[in-house]
Design an enzyme around this catalytic site. Structure first.
Site, mmCIF file in Angstrom:
data_model
loop_
_atom_site.group_PDB
_atom_site.id
_atom_site.type_symbol
_atom_site.label_atom_id
_atom_site.label_comp_id
_atom_site.label_asym_id
_atom_site.label_seq_id
_atom_site.Cartn_x
_atom_site.Cartn_y
_atom_site.Cartn_z
ATOM 1 N N PRO A 129 51.511 21.981 30.588
ATOM 2 C CA PRO A 129 50.473 21.268 29.829
ATOM 3 C C PRO A 129 50.501 19.766 30.097
ATOM 4 O O PRO A 129 49.450 19.131 30.141
ATOM 5 C CB PRO A 129 50.814 21.599 28.372
ATOM 6 C CG PRO A 129 51.492 22.938 28.445
ATOM 7 C CD PRO A 129 52.251 22.942 29.743
ATOM 8 N N GLY A 132 50.780 18.166 35.806
ATOM 9 C CA GLY A 132 49.934 18.837 36.802
ATOM 10 C C GLY A 132 50.130 18.169 38.147
ATOM 11 O O GLY A 132 50.987 18.574 38.936
ATOM 12 N N TRP A 157 47.835 27.392 33.540
ATOM 13 C CA TRP A 157 46.929 27.612 34.691
ATOM 14 C C TRP A 157 47.574 28.539 35.710
ATOM 15 O O TRP A 157 47.458 28.310 36.917
ATOM 16 C CB TRP A 157 46.544 26.279 35.377
ATOM 17 C CG TRP A 157 46.170 25.172 34.468
ATOM 18 C CD1 TRP A 157 46.650 23.905 34.507
ATOM 19 C CD2 TRP A 157 45.208 25.188 33.397
ATOM 20 N NE1 TRP A 157 46.069 23.143 33.527
ATOM 21 C CE2 TRP A 157 45.182 23.908 32.841
ATOM 22 C CE3 TRP A 157 44.387 26.181 32.849
ATOM 23 C CZ2 TRP A 157 44.365 23.569 31.754
ATOM 24 C CZ3 TRP A 157 43.577 25.844 31.765
ATOM 25 C CH2 TRP A 157 43.573 24.557 31.248
ATOM 26 N N ARG A 269 11.979 33.389 53.348
ATOM 27 C CA ARG A 269 11.118 32.783 52.323
ATOM 28 C C ARG A 269 10.092 31.847 52.975
ATOM 29 O O ARG A 269 10.459 30.988 53.783
ATOM 30 C CB ARG A 269 12.006 31.986 51.352
ATOM 31 C CG ARG A 269 11.260 31.129 50.380
ATOM 32 C CD ARG A 269 10.721 31.933 49.236
ATOM 33 N NE ARG A 269 10.029 31.099 48.265
ATOM 34 C CZ ARG A 269 9.445 31.568 47.168
ATOM 35 N NH1 ARG A 269 9.470 32.864 46.920
ATOM 36 N NH2 ARG A 269 8.847 30.765 46.339
ATOM 37 N N GLN A 337 20.091 24.834 45.906
ATOM 38 C CA GLN A 337 18.839 24.077 46.078
ATOM 39 C C GLN A 337 17.905 24.788 47.067
ATOM 40 O O GLN A 337 16.704 24.912 46.827
ATOM 41 C CB GLN A 337 19.179 22.657 46.575
ATOM 42 C CG GLN A 337 18.019 21.686 46.513
ATOM 43 C CD GLN A 337 17.614 21.353 45.070
ATOM 44 O OE1 GLN A 337 18.364 21.619 44.139
ATOM 45 N NE2 GLN A 337 16.415 20.829 44.906
ATOM 46 N N GLY A 340 16.164 27.581 45.497
ATOM 47 C CA GLY A 340 15.264 27.249 44.387
ATOM 48 C C GLY A 340 15.634 28.024 43.137
ATOM 49 O O GLY A 340 16.825 28.216 42.838
ATOM 50 N N GLY A 341 14.642 28.515 42.408
ATOM 51 C CA GLY A 341 14.888 29.248 41.162
ATOM 52 C C GLY A 341 15.767 30.468 41.377
ATOM 53 O O GLY A 341 16.600 30.807 40.530
ATOM 54 N N GLU A 364 46.243 23.832 43.527
ATOM 55 C CA GLU A 364 47.186 23.577 44.636
ATOM 56 C C GLU A 364 47.076 22.133 45.134
ATOM 57 O O GLU A 364 47.177 21.866 46.340
ATOM 58 C CB GLU A 364 47.034 24.632 45.733
ATOM 59 C CG GLU A 364 47.272 26.022 45.152
ATOM 60 C CD GLU A 364 47.762 27.066 46.111
ATOM 61 O OE1 GLU A 364 48.223 26.733 47.203
ATOM 62 O OE2 GLU A 364 47.696 28.262 45.738
ATOM 63 N N THR A 366 44.885 18.502 43.626
ATOM 64 C CA THR A 366 43.486 18.032 43.586
ATOM 65 C C THR A 366 43.144 17.302 44.895
ATOM 66 O O THR A 366 44.042 16.934 45.663
ATOM 67 C CB THR A 366 43.313 17.025 42.435
ATOM 68 O OG1 THR A 366 44.200 15.915 42.685
ATOM 69 C CG2 THR A 366 43.621 17.640 41.071
HETATM 70 N N1 CAA Z 1 57.956 19.214 51.993
HETATM 71 C C1 CAA Z 1 59.267 18.912 51.803
HETATM 72 N N2 CAA Z 1 59.688 17.953 50.964
HETATM 73 C C2 CAA Z 1 58.740 17.277 50.293
HETATM 74 C C3 CAA Z 1 57.365 17.522 50.435
HETATM 75 C C4 CAA Z 1 56.982 18.547 51.330
HETATM 76 N N3 CAA Z 1 55.700 18.871 51.534
HETATM 77 N N4 CAA Z 1 56.682 16.689 49.642
HETATM 78 C C5 CAA Z 1 57.596 15.933 49.008
HETATM 79 N N5 CAA Z 1 58.830 16.302 49.403
HETATM 80 C C6 CAA Z 1 60.115 15.720 49.009
HETATM 81 C C7 CAA Z 1 60.213 14.257 49.448
HETATM 82 O O1 CAA Z 1 60.661 14.141 50.771
HETATM 83 C C8 CAA Z 1 61.208 13.709 48.458
HETATM 84 O O2 CAA Z 1 62.509 14.070 48.854
HETATM 85 P P1 CAA Z 1 63.765 13.046 48.726
HETATM 86 O O3 CAA Z 1 63.916 12.735 47.274
HETATM 87 O O4 CAA Z 1 64.903 13.810 49.295
HETATM 88 O O5 CAA Z 1 63.393 11.822 49.512
HETATM 89 C C9 CAA Z 1 60.892 14.490 47.185
HETATM 90 O O6 CAA Z 1 60.230 15.685 47.593
HETATM 91 C C10 CAA Z 1 60.011 13.733 46.226
HETATM 92 O O7 CAA Z 1 58.839 13.400 46.939
HETATM 93 P P2 CAA Z 1 57.804 12.304 46.421
HETATM 94 O O8 CAA Z 1 58.550 11.048 46.101
HETATM 95 O O9 CAA Z 1 56.712 12.223 47.422
HETATM 96 O O10 CAA Z 1 57.323 12.957 45.056
HETATM 97 P P3 CAA Z 1 56.240 12.508 44.019
HETATM 98 O O11 CAA Z 1 56.787 12.697 42.672
HETATM 99 O O12 CAA Z 1 55.684 11.166 44.404
HETATM 100 O O13 CAA Z 1 55.108 13.659 44.148
HETATM 101 C C11 CAA Z 1 53.237 14.815 45.048
HETATM 102 C C12 CAA Z 1 54.560 14.075 45.300
HETATM 103 C C13 CAA Z 1 52.689 15.068 46.449
HETATM 104 C C14 CAA Z 1 52.262 14.009 44.244
HETATM 105 C C15 CAA Z 1 53.548 16.176 44.334
HETATM 106 O O14 CAA Z 1 53.974 15.945 42.991
HETATM 107 C C16 CAA Z 1 52.353 17.108 44.338
HETATM 108 O O15 CAA Z 1 52.118 17.793 45.325
HETATM 109 N N6 CAA Z 1 51.594 17.181 43.221
HETATM 110 C C17 CAA Z 1 50.529 18.172 43.081
HETATM 111 C C18 CAA Z 1 51.071 19.442 42.479
HETATM 112 C C19 CAA Z 1 50.219 20.633 42.793
HETATM 113 O O16 CAA Z 1 49.702 20.778 43.890
HETATM 114 N N7 CAA Z 1 50.130 21.529 41.841
HETATM 115 C C20 CAA Z 1 49.417 22.753 42.033
HETATM 116 C C21 CAA Z 1 49.933 23.781 41.089
HETATM 117 S S1 CAA Z 1 50.146 25.333 41.832
HETATM 118 C C22 CAA Z 1 48.653 26.120 41.809
HETATM 119 O O17 CAA Z 1 47.631 25.549 41.625
HETATM 120 C C23 CAA Z 1 48.790 27.543 42.177
HETATM 121 C C24 CAA Z 1 47.743 28.439 41.681
HETATM 122 O O18 CAA Z 1 47.964 29.156 40.734
HETATM 123 C C25 CAA Z 1 46.507 28.602 42.464
#
Ligand code: CAA
Length: 387
Positions: A129, A132, A157, A269, A337, A340-341, A364, A366
């Site tokens: 909650p 995200g 979600w 159409r 669009q 149309g309707g 996955e 935004t």
């Molecule tokens: N692969 C490997 N390691 C990774 C990585 C990747 N793709 N991305 C980040 N990391 C690692 C970094 O290297 C870092 O490691 P170290 O601490 O060892 O240096 C660590 O993770 C932290 O990385 P960041 O500092 O970049 O982390 P952040 O807090 O700034 O966040 C972010 C990064 C990309 C914003 C991440 O939080 C993110 O992807 N957020 C979105 C979450 C998301 O996609 N949620 C979807 C929910 S699931 C869903 O929707 C499924 C469904 O049901 C359909």
């Protein structure tokens, strides 16, 4: 060097998925959307077709296919039913591939055959909650007590939340370590303390089941942790990078479905004495749709290809998801669009595709998060301030 040339096997997978979607998914798709009816029988048939564990090693019962074949199947299924596509995507990319890549041999032998056969469906539980996009701020706690963890918290979600028998749950075990304290666990849905809320009433992908899940003092054996202590955030991120290719393919399919319907409608159409496709107002819309969809396709196939080659695909996956989902949203609106309707009523499918497209810009990661991942990737190693 990326080369876009489909093999005989890949073409056969695409053809099988296209035929399956037309014959098995199309007939009930409007009703399932209207009634929010989970596609139980359809998911069983998708499992029989081998679509639920396409990339998993055959020794666990999987299809042993490459990622290109997977995105081709996702694209075709999404053209007709984006709800079935997300069920398939989460099971394949987030759950099966994540488990196969990072799980122990015992975990793989225990769970993969069930997930691949469709006996079990998997879910991936990261969002909360209050967490995200900022996924490292996990409030769900997993305290290590002897030979097990005690899991407490709420996930929301969750795709496949109501039907899933296996949850991959991310939880914080050592808040002092920030993201390095997070673990990923394999949690069975029927364990004591797992409680599933009612199905969400959504704008789109209405047949897929999305739920909030509560964990109250759930005992998770230590052997159900994926990887080493503290590996959970890296696991979550790496699974998501693969997942984003699947969702990019879903968006590509939604856009492609809207395009095919619009082209056929515009050819049939008539207005002002000729098919509306011959009016520039419509012809140009179709031209832009075709061009953007082709560009999205190249990005999606390239990301899948990089993954198949064992190369880094993080940036490519985010580019593919960003562009394909923006394309899906923009062009499903245009498809309504053009119709149309007729586009505004359920019978013509494009209004559903427009509603389904929206979620591809949200889940996955935004579109804003994809831009963040891409920006960090392209700027990596650059000195600031510049010399
Ligand atoms: N692969 C490997 N390691 C990774 C990585 C990747 N793709 N991305 C980040 N990391 C690692 C970094 O290297 C870092 O490691 P170290 O601490 O060892 O240096 C660590 O993770 C932290 O990385 P960041 O500092 O970049 O982390 P952040 O807090 O700034 O966040 C972010 C990064 C990309 C914003 C991440 O939080 C993110 O992807 N957020 C979105 C979450 C998301 O996609 N949620 C979807 C929910 S699931 C869903 O929707 C499924 C469904 O049901 C359909």
């Amino acid at each position: 060097m990326f080369k876009y040339d489909l093999t005989e096997e890949q073409l056969a997978v695409r053809e099988a998925a296209r035929e399956f979607a037309q014959l098995e998914l199309l007939p009930g798709v409007i009703e399932r959307d209207r009634e929010m009816k989970y596609p139980q029988e359809e998911v069983v048939k998708m499992s029989e077709m081998g679509f639920m564990g396409m990339m998993v090693d055959p020794k666990y019962g999987g299809g042993g296919m490459d990622s290109i074949s997977y995105v081709l199947a996702m694209e075709e299924i999404s053209k007709i039913d984006a709800s079935c596509a997300v069920i398939m995507s989460v099971n394949n990319s987030l759950v099966c591939t994540g488990l196969e890549r990072f799980g122990s041999e015992e975990q793989k032998e225990k769970y993969l055959p069930k997930l691949v056969s469709g006996e079990w469906i998997g879910s991936y539980c990261l969002s909360e909650p209050s967490s995200g996009s900022d996924a490292s701020q996990q409030k769900t706690m997993a305290e290590l007590i002897g030979d097990h963890y005690l899991l407490n918290g709420t996930k929301n979600w969750i795709t496949n939340g109501g039907t899933s028998k296996l949850h991959i749950v991310m939880a914080q075990s050592n808040p002092v370590l920030d993201h390095k304290g997070i673990n990923a666990f394999l949690v069975e849905a029927d364990w004591n303390g797992v409680q599933i809320s009612a199905k969400e009433d959504k704008l789109g992908i209405r047949a897929s089941d999305t739920h909030t899940i509560m964990y109250s003092d759930v005992k998770v054996p230590i052997e159900n942790r994926i990887g080493e202590e503290g590996f959970g955030f890296k696991f979550a991120m790496q699974a998501l990078a693969g997942g984003r290719i699947g969702i990019a393919a879903q968006a590509l399919g939604i856009a492609g479905g809207a395009y095919e319907l619009s082209k056929a409608y515009a050819a049939e159409r008539e207005s002002f004495g000729k098919p509306i496709s011959y009016h520039q107002a419509i012809g140009f819309k179709l031209a832009e749709m075709a061009t953007d969809i082709e560009a999205a396709r190249l990005l999606v196939y390239k990301a899948a290809w990089l993954k198949d080659q064992g190369q880094d695909y993080n940036q490519a996956a985010s580019m593919a998801k960003l562009f394909a989902s923006e394309t899906a949203m923009k062009h499903t609106v245009e498809a309504v669009q053009i119709h149309g309707g007729y586009g505004y009523v359920k019978e013509y499918h494009v209004e559903r595709l427009m509603r389904d497209a929206k979620i591809t810009q949200i889940y996955e990661g935004t579109s804003e998060i994809q831009r963040l991942v891409i920006a960090r990737s392209i700027l990596k190693g650059m000195l600031y301030p510049p010399l």
